[in-house]
Motif scaffolding. Structure first.
Motif, short mmCIF file in Angstrom:
data_model
loop_
_atom_site.label_atom_id
_atom_site.label_comp_id
_atom_site.label_asym_id
_atom_site.label_seq_id
_atom_site.Cartn_x
_atom_site.Cartn_y
_atom_site.Cartn_z
N PHE A 288 -2.58 12.50 -8.71
CA PHE A 288 -1.23 12.44 -9.25
C PHE A 288 -0.27 13.39 -8.55
CE2 PHE A 288 -3.77 10.48 -12.54
CZ PHE A 288 -2.97 9.43 -12.95
N GLU A 289 -0.78 14.42 -7.89
CA GLU A 289 0.06 15.32 -7.13
C GLU A 289 -0.02 14.90 -5.66
OE1 GLU A 289 1.80 18.00 -4.83
OE2 GLU A 289 -0.38 18.07 -4.72
N THR A 290 0.55 13.74 -5.36
CA THR A 290 0.42 13.16 -4.02
C THR A 290 1.52 13.67 -3.10
OG1 THR A 290 1.71 11.27 -4.79
CG2 THR A 290 -0.69 11.05 -4.84
N ASP A 291 1.17 13.78 -1.83
CA ASP A 291 2.15 14.10 -0.79
C ASP A 291 2.41 12.83 0.01
OD1 ASP A 291 2.44 16.91 -1.35
OD2 ASP A 291 0.45 17.21 -0.50
N GLU A 292 3.42 12.08 -0.43
CA GLU A 292 3.70 10.79 0.18
C GLU A 292 4.41 10.97 1.53
OE1 GLU A 292 6.82 11.89 -2.82
OE2 GLU A 292 4.64 11.58 -2.91
N ILE A 293 4.20 10.00 2.41
CA ILE A 293 4.87 9.99 3.71
C ILE A 293 6.01 8.99 3.61
CG2 ILE A 293 4.55 9.83 6.20
CD1 ILE A 293 2.79 11.91 4.78
N LYS A 294 7.21 9.51 3.38
CA LYS A 294 8.35 8.65 3.08
C LYS A 294 9.12 8.28 4.34
CE LYS A 294 9.77 11.80 0.27
NZ LYS A 294 10.55 12.58 -0.73
N HIS A 295 9.71 7.08 4.33
CA HIS A 295 10.62 6.60 5.38
C HIS A 295 9.98 6.67 6.77
CE1 HIS A 295 13.39 6.78 2.11
NE2 HIS A 295 13.47 8.09 2.11
N VAL A 296 8.71 6.26 6.84
CA VAL A 296 8.03 6.26 8.14
C VAL A 296 7.68 4.82 8.51
CG1 VAL A 296 5.70 6.52 7.14
CG2 VAL A 296 6.15 7.33 9.46
N GLY A 297 7.70 4.51 9.79
CA GLY A 297 7.41 3.16 10.26
C GLY A 297 5.92 2.90 10.39
N GLY B 258 0.84 -1.19 0.00
CA GLY B 258 0.00 0.00 0.00
C GLY B 258 0.87 1.23 0.00
N ARG B 259 0.29 2.33 0.45
CA ARG B 259 1.00 3.60 0.39
C ARG B 259 0.55 4.52 1.51
NH1 ARG B 259 1.45 7.53 -4.99
NH2 ARG B 259 3.59 8.24 -4.61
N ALA B 260 1.50 5.21 2.12
CA ALA B 260 1.21 6.20 3.16
C ALA B 260 1.23 7.58 2.51
CB ALA B 260 2.23 6.11 4.29
N LEU B 261 0.11 8.31 2.65
CA LEU B 261 -0.04 9.61 2.00
C LEU B 261 -0.74 10.59 2.91
CD1 LEU B 261 -1.57 8.34 -1.38
CD2 LEU B 261 0.77 9.18 -1.12
N GLU B 262 -0.59 11.86 2.58
CA GLU B 262 -1.47 12.84 3.19
C GLU B 262 -2.84 12.67 2.56
OE1 GLU B 262 -0.14 16.85 3.11
OE2 GLU B 262 1.73 16.44 4.19
N ASP B 263 -3.88 12.83 3.37
CA ASP B 263 -5.25 12.68 2.88
C ASP B 263 -5.66 13.96 2.16
OD1 ASP B 263 -7.88 12.25 2.40
OD2 ASP B 263 -8.39 11.57 4.40
N GLU B 264 -5.78 13.89 0.85
CA GLU B 264 -6.13 15.06 0.05
C GLU B 264 -7.63 15.26 -0.06
OE1 GLU B 264 -4.00 17.13 -0.94
OE2 GLU B 264 -2.08 16.08 -0.89
N SER B 265 -8.40 14.44 0.68
CA SER B 265 -9.87 14.55 0.70
C SER B 265 -10.46 14.44 -0.70
CB SER B 265 -10.30 15.88 1.34
OG SER B 265 -9.82 15.97 2.65
N ILE B 266 -10.05 13.38 -1.40
CA ILE B 266 -10.62 13.14 -2.73
C ILE B 266 -12.06 12.65 -2.55
CG2 ILE B 266 -10.51 11.68 -4.78
CD1 ILE B 266 -7.49 11.67 -4.51
N ASP B 267 -13.00 13.39 -3.14
CA ASP B 267 -14.42 13.08 -3.02
C ASP B 267 -14.80 12.08 -4.11
OD1 ASP B 267 -17.14 12.97 -2.78
OD2 ASP B 267 -17.42 15.14 -2.60
N LEU B 268 -15.03 10.84 -3.71
CA LEU B 268 -15.37 9.80 -4.68
C LEU B 268 -16.82 9.88 -5.13
CD1 LEU B 268 -13.51 6.77 -3.06
CD2 LEU B 268 -12.79 8.08 -5.04
#
Length: 334
Positions: free
Chosen positions: A53-62, A27-37
């Protein structure tokens, strides 16, 4: 003092697959951009595409991955926020439901992280371990196989248009495809729980979009296997296999006791990929179904391939009913 409010954190899990002794989740750790489905206004569709596509990923986190038996796996996200949780664990099938789905829970392992939605640092995930009732597996393409995308259009402009300007709920599946897949899932007994794997060249950024489309149109639940955007853009060595081919080959290696049915379309490279797979795994491919696309030159080439290939049953079908009739005669479905 921060002038801007930071978005809350989330963990998106991609439905994956494993075995009775092999746990494999990603999976992937990201900031929640509140995408309205749900919102279907054109402006929101454009904004949502930008956010995907302009994601703010949370890198190198446990992260902690907690299984139903309380076993915890620890993983760390990579440079792009992706993670893979993998371990050898016995008797995993005992933790699944009758369809073979194993639930688990993810969380950020830093107890001081408070930026999750409503401060709830708990995110659900699940992976598929094929049931003992399964007779075979199905690996299906998505684009122009069950969802019209226009992959054969000039410069693929229809793919771009459909992905940006059409809501997943408004995308129309190819007629009869959901019914055909349910018949394959239930199998000849009507109660087989044959796993369905959806494989696409689309990037992981479209995972939730495709998941909503499949759910909204009542397709059988199954892992959706995509690829990273960086792999999509990089120049590949000439001898490197397409990602779709590598995914299907990995499925065949993961479940060596189960044969496969492959479903694709005649528009791109599916015929060549599927034939190469069938040659590498003799006697493992029960049938290959290729849905016809409206492109005269491509159809002539594919028809020539289908007519000359005799190793594995390969059908070029105009509609789902033709595939259903063949599957019934072959003993795949009731």
């Amino acid at each position: 003092m921060s002038w801007f409010k930071k978005d809350p954190l989330q963990i998106i899990t991609f439905q994956s697959y494993g075995t009775d002794s092999h746990f494999y989740a990603r999976g992937r750790a990201l900031e929640d951009e509140s995408i309205d489905l749900e919102d279907q206004h054109i402006w929101h569709l454009i904004v949502n595409t930008w956010k995907r596509f302009e994601t703010d990923e949370i890198k190198h986190v446990g992260l902690d991955v907690k299984l139903p038996n309380n076993k915890i796996l620890k993983v760390t996200t990579d440079e792009n926020g992706y993670f893979i949780a993998e371990d050898i664990i016995g008797n995993l099938r005992d933790l699944t439901n009758e369809e073979g789905w194993l639930p688990f829970e993810l969380s950020y392992n830093d107890v001081n992280i408070k930026r999750t939605i409503q401060n709830k640092n708990r995110f659900p995930g699940e992976l598929l371990i094929p049931s003992n009732k399964a007779d075979f597996c199905v690996a299906s393409d998505i684009d122009d196989t069950i969802l019209h995308t226009g992959v054969v259009s000039i410069l693929k402009w229809k793919v771009i248009y459909n992905s940006i300007f059409k809501h997943a709920k408004n995308r129309i599946p190819l007629e009869g495809s959901a019914d055909f897949y349910h018949k394959l899932h239930r199998g000849v007994s009507g109660n087989n729980a044959n796993p369905i794997f959806y494989v696409s060249h689309s990037p992981w950024n479209l995972y939730r979009y495709l998941e909503l489309f499949l759910r909204q149109n009542n397709f059988p639940k199954g892992p959706i296997l995509l690829r990273s955007l960086s792999n999509l853009l990089r120049k590949k060595p000439q001898d490197e296999k397409p990602q779709k081919q590598k995914e299907i080959m990995n499925l065949l290696k993961t479940y060596p006791h189960l044969p496969f049915i492959l479903i694709g379309d005649s528009g791109e490279h599916d015929p060549d990929i599927y034939i190469e797979i069938a040659e590498e795994f003799p006697n493992r491919i029960l049938a290959i179904y290729l849905r016809s696309v409206k492109h005269k030159k491509k159809m002539l080439r594919v028809k020539g391939i289908v007519d000359s290939y005799k190793t594995t049953p390969m059908l070029l079908v105009e509609n789902s009913q033709q595939a259903i009739e063949h599957a019934r005669k072959s003993g795949f479905i009731a």
